[in-house]
Design a protein around this motif. Structure first.
Motif, mmCIF file in Angstrom:
data_model
loop_
_atom_site.group_PDB
_atom_site.id
_atom_site.type_symbol
_atom_site.label_atom_id
_atom_site.label_comp_id
_atom_site.label_asym_id
_atom_site.label_seq_id
_atom_site.Cartn_x
_atom_site.Cartn_y
_atom_site.Cartn_z
ATOM 1 N N HIS A 204 0.832 -1.206 0.000
ATOM 2 C CA HIS A 204 0.000 0.000 0.000
ATOM 3 C C HIS A 204 0.868 1.258 0.000
ATOM 4 C CE1 HIS A 204 -3.445 -2.553 0.771
ATOM 5 N NE2 HIS A 204 -2.805 -3.095 1.792
ATOM 6 N N PRO A 205 0.552 2.252 -0.845
ATOM 7 C CA PRO A 205 1.297 3.518 -0.846
ATOM 8 C C PRO A 205 1.213 4.262 0.485
ATOM 9 C CG PRO A 205 -0.071 3.305 -2.811
ATOM 10 C CD PRO A 205 -0.473 2.210 -1.895
ATOM 11 N N GLN A 206 0.142 4.004 1.259
ATOM 12 C CA GLN A 206 -0.038 4.697 2.533
ATOM 13 C C GLN A 206 1.076 4.392 3.534
ATOM 14 O OE1 GLN A 206 -2.337 3.016 0.940
ATOM 15 N NE2 GLN A 206 -4.104 4.341 0.582
ATOM 16 N N THR A 207 1.786 3.276 3.316
ATOM 17 C CA THR A 207 2.867 2.890 4.233
ATOM 18 C C THR A 207 4.208 3.510 3.842
ATOM 19 O OG1 THR A 207 3.386 0.892 2.953
ATOM 20 C CG2 THR A 207 1.736 0.695 4.702
ATOM 21 N N VAL A 208 4.198 4.268 2.728
ATOM 22 C CA VAL A 208 5.445 4.836 2.203
ATOM 23 C C VAL A 208 5.625 6.271 2.681
ATOM 24 C CG1 VAL A 208 6.700 5.454 0.106
ATOM 25 C CG2 VAL A 208 5.328 3.356 0.172
ATOM 26 N N PHE A 209 6.774 6.540 3.268
ATOM 27 C CA PHE A 209 7.100 7.909 3.694
ATOM 28 C C PHE A 209 7.510 8.748 2.494
ATOM 29 C CE2 PHE A 209 10.390 10.900 5.370
ATOM 30 C CZ PHE A 209 9.502 11.741 6.016
ATOM 31 N N ILE A 210 8.400 8.200 1.658
ATOM 32 C CA ILE A 210 8.780 8.874 0.420
ATOM 33 C C ILE A 210 9.190 7.832 -0.614
ATOM 34 C CG2 ILE A 210 11.177 9.199 1.151
ATOM 35 C CD1 ILE A 210 11.139 11.841 -0.476
ATOM 36 N N ALA A 211 8.768 8.068 -1.855
ATOM 37 C CA ALA A 211 9.177 7.224 -2.985
ATOM 38 C C ALA A 211 9.651 8.146 -4.099
ATOM 39 C CB ALA A 211 8.020 6.354 -3.460
ATOM 40 N N GLU A 212 10.864 7.887 -4.581
ATOM 41 C CA GLU A 212 11.478 8.768 -5.571
ATOM 42 C C GLU A 212 11.958 7.940 -6.752
ATOM 43 O OE1 GLU A 212 14.314 12.251 -4.513
ATOM 44 O OE2 GLU A 212 15.592 10.610 -5.160
ATOM 45 N N TRP A 213 11.562 8.362 -7.942
ATOM 46 C CA TRP A 213 11.955 7.658 -9.165
ATOM 47 C C TRP A 213 13.087 8.389 -9.866
ATOM 48 C CZ3 TRP A 213 11.370 3.184 -11.703
ATOM 49 C CH2 TRP A 213 11.706 3.149 -13.055
ATOM 50 N N LEU A 214 14.103 7.644 -10.266
ATOM 51 C CA LEU A 214 15.202 8.194 -11.050
ATOM 52 C C LEU A 214 15.494 7.242 -12.191
ATOM 53 C CD1 LEU A 214 17.387 10.352 -11.479
ATOM 54 C CD2 LEU A 214 18.879 9.029 -9.972
ATOM 55 N N LYS A 215 15.411 7.761 -13.390
ATOM 56 C CA LYS A 215 15.650 6.921 -14.572
ATOM 57 C C LYS A 215 17.051 6.315 -14.507
ATOM 58 C CE LYS A 215 15.201 6.953 -19.608
ATOM 59 N NZ LYS A 215 14.917 7.760 -20.816
ATOM 60 N N ASP A 216 17.150 5.069 -14.903
ATOM 61 C CA ASP A 216 18.382 4.285 -14.890
ATOM 62 C C ASP A 216 18.781 3.830 -13.490
ATOM 63 O OD1 ASP A 216 18.573 4.647 -17.651
ATOM 64 O OD2 ASP A 216 19.838 6.423 -17.441
ATOM 65 N N ASP A 217 18.061 4.295 -12.460
ATOM 66 C CA ASP A 217 18.387 3.887 -11.099
ATOM 67 C C ASP A 217 17.164 3.326 -10.373
ATOM 68 O OD1 ASP A 217 20.276 3.479 -9.135
ATOM 69 O OD2 ASP A 217 19.830 5.357 -8.114
ATOM 70 N N GLY A 218 15.985 3.463 -10.985
ATOM 71 C CA GLY A 218 14.789 2.855 -10.434
ATOM 72 C C GLY A 218 14.137 3.655 -9.320
ATOM 73 N N LEU A 219 13.361 2.938 -8.503
ATOM 74 C CA LEU A 219 12.539 3.556 -7.456
ATOM 75 C C LEU A 219 13.209 3.401 -6.096
ATOM 76 C CD1 LEU A 219 9.693 4.947 -7.124
ATOM 77 C CD2 LEU A 219 8.871 2.696 -6.396
ATOM 78 N N PHE A 220 13.430 4.538 -5.430
ATOM 79 C CA PHE A 220 13.920 4.530 -4.051
ATOM 80 C C PHE A 220 12.728 4.711 -3.127
ATOM 81 C CE2 PHE A 220 14.856 7.230 -0.386
ATOM 82 C CZ PHE A 220 15.751 6.423 0.305
ATOM 83 N N VAL A 221 12.579 3.822 -2.161
ATOM 84 C CA VAL A 221 11.418 3.855 -1.267
ATOM 85 C C VAL A 221 11.879 3.817 0.188
ATOM 86 C CG1 VAL A 221 9.288 2.717 -0.578
ATOM 87 C CG2 VAL A 221 9.995 2.665 -2.966
#
Length: 225
Positions: A204-221
């Motif tokens: 669930h997205p509600q459990t995520v404090f921050i999610a950041e997408w960077l091309k070539d490096d994927g999703l940091f959660v």
């Protein structure tokens, strides 16, 4: 008697300011947002004028400064709890340069001209727009710069490496809230985002404090846990 009265007022004002800074947070000192900038000025004026106006007693000083402190705390609390309110009170950064191209519409929205932009760039030790991949005008009036790869301090040209494209990170979830505008800018939807979260074992997205997408490096959660 006047010295005793003034000493009492100063001590009370000092204690009140100390308490307000502790409760509201240190960012009122650095004036991160336009609101904190105005709030700190008004707070100083309230205390300063009250101290040297003999018609105003100690109780009025306590009341005015305490009320202003409560209002500041309330705004900060609402900004932490409600994302839409945070956007209204703090504002959002404006992308003045995207992919090396100056966005003239964003300059107009922020009542800026090219000379002012170049001045801010020079203050950040960037003397040519051609060096800039992305430039953001922050809520407090400062700018943040991401330079093109070949103009960064350690360049791939120093090692005879091919020049890679520069990509800016995109925040997709903040405080458990999915940022749909950012998803649209990225050209994806919530189903795509959920798949990315599922890969990392997050339901669930509600459990995520921050999610950041960077091309070539994927999703940091980072989750709340």
């Amino acid at each position: 008697m006047k010295f005793i009265y003034l000493t009492t007022e100063l001590l009370i004002g000092f204690v009140l300011l100390f308490i307000i800074v502790k409760f509201v947070g240190k960012k009122i000192i650095s004036q991160i947002t336009p609101f904190t900038f105005i709030a700190s000025i008004v707070l100083g004026e309230l205390l300063g004028n009250a101290l040297y106006d003999h018609k105003i007693g100690v109780l009025y000083i306590i009341y005015s400064v305490s009320l202003w402190g409560v209002l500041l705390f309330l705004v900060e609390y609402l900004g932490q709890k409600f994302l839409p309110f945070r956007g209204v009170s703090e504002g959002k950064p404006s992308a003045l340069i995207k992919n090396g191209v100056v966005d003239r519409e964003e300059l107009k929205k922020n009542r800026m001209n090219l000379n002012q932009l170049q001045s801010l760039l020079r203050q950040s030790e960037t003397f040519s727009i051609r060096e800039v991949a992305f430039c953001y005008l922050e809520a407090n009036g400062s700018i943040s710069i991401l330079k093109k790869t070949k103009y960064q301090k350690t360049t791939q040209e120093d090692f005879n490496m091919p020049i890679a494209s520069v990509h800016v990170p995109v925040t997709l979830i903040r405080d458990g809230k999915v940022l749909r505008d950012e998803l649209a800018d990225l050209g994806v939807d919530e189903a795509w985002l959920q798949k990315q979260l599922n890969v990392q074992g997050i339901s669930h997205p509600q459990t995520v404090f921050i999610a950041e997408w960077l091309k070539d490096d994927g999703l940091f959660v980072q989750t709340y846990e």
